[in-house]
Design a protein around this motif. Structure first.
Motif, PDB file in Angstrom:
ATOM      1  N   GLY A 202      34.886  36.265 -25.167  1.00  0.00           N
ATOM      2  CA  GLY A 202      33.733  35.517 -25.859  1.00  0.00           C
ATOM      3  C   GLY A 202      32.366  35.572 -24.954  1.00  0.00           C
ATOM      4  O   GLY A 202      31.609  34.502 -25.179  1.00  0.00           O
ATOM      5  N   LEU A 203      32.025  36.425 -24.045  1.00  0.00           N
ATOM      6  CA  LEU A 203      31.055  36.500 -23.401  1.00  0.00           C
ATOM      7  C   LEU A 203      29.944  37.743 -23.641  1.00  0.00           C
ATOM      8  O   LEU A 203      29.468  38.282 -22.951  1.00  0.00           O
ATOM      9  N   ASP A 204      29.912  37.716 -24.980  1.00  0.00           N
ATOM     10  CA  ASP A 204      29.055  38.805 -25.455  1.00  0.00           C
ATOM     11  C   ASP A 204      27.614  38.934 -25.033  1.00  0.00           C
ATOM     12  O   ASP A 204      26.900  39.932 -24.742  1.00  0.00           O
ATOM     13  N   GLU A 205      26.944  37.706 -24.507  1.00  0.00           N
ATOM     14  CA  GLU A 205      25.751  37.461 -24.092  1.00  0.00           C
ATOM     15  C   GLU A 205      25.442  38.182 -22.671  1.00  0.00           C
ATOM     16  O   GLU A 205      24.202  38.446 -22.498  1.00  0.00           O
ATOM     17  N   LEU A 206      26.595  38.317 -22.046  1.00  0.00           N
ATOM     18  CA  LEU A 206      26.442  38.906 -20.687  1.00  0.00           C
ATOM     19  C   LEU A 206      26.818  40.303 -20.493  1.00  0.00           C
ATOM     20  O   LEU A 206      26.450  41.191 -19.560  1.00  0.00           O
ATOM     21  N   ALA A 207      27.150  40.911 -21.866  1.00  0.00           N
ATOM     22  CA  ALA A 207      27.792  42.143 -21.948  1.00  0.00           C
ATOM     23  C   ALA A 207      26.398  43.307 -21.591  1.00  0.00           C
ATOM     24  O   ALA A 207      27.113  43.965 -20.642  1.00  0.00           O
ATOM     25  N   SER A 208      25.458  43.138 -22.062  1.00  0.00           N
ATOM     26  CA  SER A 208      24.271  44.298 -21.908  1.00  0.00           C
ATOM     27  C   SER A 208      23.948  44.135 -20.295  1.00  0.00           C
ATOM     28  O   SER A 208      23.870  45.226 -19.837  1.00  0.00           O
ATOM     29  N   ASP A 209      23.800  43.070 -19.680  1.00  0.00           N
ATOM     30  CA  ASP A 209      23.469  43.142 -18.560  1.00  0.00           C
ATOM     31  C   ASP A 209      24.536  43.550 -17.397  1.00  0.00           C
ATOM     32  O   ASP A 209      24.253  44.361 -16.362  1.00  0.00           O
ATOM     33  N   ALA A 210      25.741  43.015 -17.700  1.00  0.00           N
ATOM     34  CA  ALA A 210      27.087  43.433 -17.000  1.00  0.00           C
ATOM     35  C   ALA A 210      27.258  44.878 -16.907  1.00  0.00           C
ATOM     36  O   ALA A 210      27.636  45.467 -15.870  1.00  0.00           O
ATOM     37  N   ARG A 211      27.106  45.467 -18.106  1.00  0.00           N
ATOM     38  CA  ARG A 211      27.268  47.011 -18.518  1.00  0.00           C
ATOM     39  C   ARG A 211      26.315  47.865 -17.634  1.00  0.00           C
ATOM     40  O   ARG A 211      26.900  48.678 -17.022  1.00  0.00           O
ATOM     41  N   LEU A 212      25.014  47.306 -17.513  1.00  0.00           N
ATOM     42  CA  LEU A 212      24.006  47.999 -16.495  1.00  0.00           C
ATOM     43  C   LEU A 212      24.619  47.825 -15.091  1.00  0.00           C
ATOM     44  O   LEU A 212      24.445  48.698 -14.497  1.00  0.00           O
ATOM     45  N   VAL A 213      24.721  46.798 -14.808  1.00  0.00           N
ATOM     46  CA  VAL A 213      25.100  46.339 -13.305  1.00  0.00           C
ATOM     47  C   VAL A 213      26.547  47.467 -13.022  1.00  0.00           C
ATOM     48  O   VAL A 213      26.608  47.991 -11.755  1.00  0.00           O
ATOM     49  N   VAL A 214      27.383  47.179 -13.744  1.00  0.00           N
ATOM     50  CA  VAL A 214      28.525  47.903 -13.424  1.00  0.00           C
ATOM     51  C   VAL A 214      28.461  49.491 -13.465  1.00  0.00           C
ATOM     52  O   VAL A 214      28.749  50.290 -12.377  1.00  0.00           O
ATOM     53  N   SER A 215      27.449  49.826 -14.274  1.00  0.00           N
ATOM     54  CA  SER A 215      27.011  51.385 -14.260  1.00  0.00           C
ATOM     55  C   SER A 215      26.540  51.862 -13.135  1.00  0.00           C
ATOM     56  O   SER A 215      26.885  52.615 -12.385  1.00  0.00           O
ATOM     57  N   GLU A 216      25.597  50.906 -12.624  1.00  0.00           N
ATOM     58  CA  GLU A 216      25.055  51.011 -11.240  1.00  0.00           C
ATOM     59  C   GLU A 216      25.869  50.895 -10.112  1.00  0.00           C
ATOM     60  O   GLU A 216      25.900  51.824  -9.193  1.00  0.00           O
TER      61      GLU A 216
END
Length: 164
Positions: free
Chosen positions: A61-75
């Motif tokens: 239920g933390l959809d708001e964090l998904a975009s930023d976390a996705r980018l950080v995990v990618s890095e």
């Protein structure tokens, strides 16, 4: 391009959540955690890690964090593939106030923050991690490589703080 070694071993910017290091070093996953193991050496682990992160955060239920976390995990995973040969695992943890993304790799070399020149195609990843997370850092794992982590303030914690 200028490179300098990050001198602090645990925290680069901000404070780590108090529960982070014991949870990362052991299997203290309470209340919520997810792990992805054996990511591999090719470009595929980056996509797998991004998809796993988005799916996990959506399930929490933390959809708001998904975009930023996705980018950080990618890095973080890209850095592990590029500089350590391969990431060994990705762990996501959620406590009331924070979500933490952590990537383990077998190399005991600390992350290197660089000052990439304007035309460089690489060298900005850790600056991006710093910009998107509330804190990040790294820790050697005593002969087992290192852990590089980034923490985010959970949206529910932000709402509670703003309403107080």
């Amino acid at each position: 391009m200028t490179a300098h070694l990050v001198r602090r071993q645990s925290v680069v910017r901000g404070e780590a959540p108090w529960w982070l290091l014991p949870a990362m070093e052991g299997n203290l996953w309470e209340p919520v955690g997810a792990e992805l193991r054996a990511l591999g050496r090719t470009g595929a682990p980056v996509k797998i890690a991004r998809d796993f992160t988005v799916l996990t955060l959506n399930n929490w239920g933390l959809d708001e964090l998904a975009s930023d976390a996705r980018l950080v995990v990618s890095e973080l995973v890209t850095n592990a593939v590029r500089h350590a040969g391969e990431p060994t695992r990705l762990r996501l943890l959620h406590r009331a106030s924070h979500v933490v993304c952590a990537v383990f790799d077998p190399r005991e070399q600390p992350p290197v923050v660089t000052d990439a020149d304007y035309f460089a195609e690489t060298g900005r990843g850790l600056w991006l991690v710093e910009s998107l997370s509330c804190s990040w850092g790294w820790r050697l794992q005593a002969g087992r490589g290192k852990l590089v982590w980034a923490a985010f303030t959970a949206p529910s914690a932000v709402g509670r703080r703003n309403s107080a």
